[in-house]
Scaffold this motif. Structure first.
Motif, short mmCIF file in Angstrom:
data_model
loop_
_atom_site.label_atom_id
_atom_site.label_comp_id
_atom_site.label_asym_id
_atom_site.label_seq_id
_atom_site.Cartn_x
_atom_site.Cartn_y
_atom_site.Cartn_z
N GLN A 3 0.78 -1.24 0.00
CA GLN A 3 0.00 0.00 0.00
C GLN A 3 0.81 1.29 0.00
OE1 GLN A 3 -3.28 0.00 -0.54
NE2 GLN A 3 -2.97 -2.19 -0.79
N ILE A 4 1.52 1.51 -1.06
CA ILE A 4 2.25 2.77 -1.20
C ILE A 4 1.74 3.41 -2.48
CG2 ILE A 4 4.21 1.52 -2.25
CD1 ILE A 4 6.07 3.64 -1.16
N SER A 5 1.56 4.73 -2.47
CA SER A 5 1.03 5.38 -3.66
C SER A 5 2.14 5.55 -4.70
CB SER A 5 0.45 6.76 -3.31
OG SER A 5 1.51 7.66 -3.06
N VAL A 6 1.73 5.79 -5.94
CA VAL A 6 2.71 6.00 -7.01
C VAL A 6 3.66 7.13 -6.63
CG1 VAL A 6 2.99 6.74 -9.41
CG2 VAL A 6 1.20 5.10 -8.83
N ASN A 7 3.09 8.25 -6.15
CA ASN A 7 3.96 9.39 -5.85
C ASN A 7 4.87 9.15 -4.64
OD1 ASN A 7 2.64 10.52 -8.02
ND2 ASN A 7 2.53 12.54 -7.10
N GLU A 8 4.39 8.36 -3.69
CA GLU A 8 5.27 8.00 -2.56
C GLU A 8 6.45 7.16 -3.05
OE1 GLU A 8 2.09 7.97 1.17
OE2 GLU A 8 2.38 6.16 -0.03
N TYR A 9 6.15 6.24 -3.95
CA TYR A 9 7.20 5.38 -4.52
C TYR A 9 8.20 6.23 -5.32
CZ TYR A 9 8.78 0.82 -6.52
OH TYR A 9 9.49 -0.30 -6.89
N MET A 34 3.62 -0.08 -10.98
CA MET A 34 2.51 0.28 -10.08
C MET A 34 1.14 0.35 -10.75
SD MET A 34 3.60 0.85 -6.93
CE MET A 34 2.66 2.11 -6.09
N GLU A 131 -9.82 8.05 -13.27
CA GLU A 131 -9.01 7.79 -12.07
C GLU A 131 -7.54 7.56 -12.45
OE1 GLU A 131 -10.33 4.37 -9.83
OE2 GLU A 131 -8.49 4.51 -8.63
N THR A 132 -7.33 6.77 -13.51
CA THR A 132 -5.96 6.48 -13.95
C THR A 132 -5.30 7.74 -14.51
OG1 THR A 132 -6.72 4.26 -14.49
CG2 THR A 132 -4.58 4.91 -15.36
N ILE A 135 -4.06 9.84 -11.66
CA ILE A 135 -2.85 9.26 -11.05
C ILE A 135 -1.63 9.59 -11.92
CG2 ILE A 135 -1.65 7.07 -10.57
CD1 ILE A 135 -4.45 5.98 -9.69
N LYS A 138 -0.76 13.34 -11.90
CA LYS A 138 -0.14 13.68 -10.60
C LYS A 138 1.32 13.23 -10.59
CE LYS A 138 -1.63 12.57 -6.40
NZ LYS A 138 -2.51 11.86 -5.46
#
Ligand code: SME
Length: 147
Positions: A3-9, A34, A131-132, A135, A138
C-alpha cells in the motif's frame, strides 16, 4: 510493496542529485510496476524539431516521431493530454507493439517549454479512465522538479 502510492514510490527514487536520465528511467519503471495492465511506458523527448525515444519499459519502439504525427506528435503539437480508447480507430496512430489497444500521451511542459511527452500503452481498450488519468498526471507533476 504494501500500500504505497505511485507518488510515494517516486519520492523514494527521484532525486535532484541524480541525472535527469536516471530520474526518467526510474520514473517509467515505477509507473510500469505500479499501474496495472500496461505494456509500454516511456518518454519521447523534444529536441526542438522532433520527438526522439527516451527511457522506456516495453518493446523496442520507433526512434523518432515528427511533430503532429501519431498520438505522440499530435499531443506534443497541441500541448494537450490525449486519451485514445482504441488505437485502431485513431487515424495516423504509429503502432510499436501489436499488443497495444489503448494509449495515453501526456505532454511535459516546463516554463512554457516542451520537454517531450510521456507515452503509455495498454493491451486493454478504454484502459485510461478518469481515475488512472488523475494518477498519471499527478505523477508527471511530481516529475517536473526532477527534470
Ligand atoms: N503509438 C505512438 C508511437 C509510440 S509507441 O506507442 C511506443 C504514436 O502513435 O505516437
Amino acid at each position: 510493496m504494501a500500500q504505497i502510492s505511485v507518488n510515494e514510490y517516486l519520492g523514494l527514487y527521484l532525486d535532484k542529485n541524480y541525472q535527469t536520465l536516471t530520474n526518467q528511467a526510474n520514473f517509467v519503471a515505477i509507473i510500469k510496476e505500479m499501474v496495472p495492465n500496461l505494456n509500454w511506458v516511456g518518454f519521447y523527448l523534444y529536441d526542438g524539431k522532433e520527438l526522439y525515444l527516451g527511457p522506456f519499459q516495453g518493446k523496442a519502439a520507433v526512434q523518432t516521431i515528427p511533430m503532429g504525427e501519431g498520438v505522440c506528435g499530435t499531443s506534443a503539437e497541441k500541448r494537450q493530454t490525449l486519451v485514445v480508447d482504441d488505437v485502431h480507430a485513431f487515424a495516423g496512430h504509429i503502432a510499436c507493439d501489436d499488443a497495444s489497444n489503448s494509449e495515453i500521451v501526456i505532454p511535459i511542459i516546463k516554463n512554457n517549454n516542451l520537454i517531450g511527452v510521456l507515452d503509455i500503452d495498454s493491451p486493454i481498450k478504454n484502459r485510461f479512465d478518469q481515475e488512472t488519468v488523475k494518477i498519471l498526471e499527478k505523477a508527471v507533476d511530481f516529475l517536473f522538479d526532477f527534470l
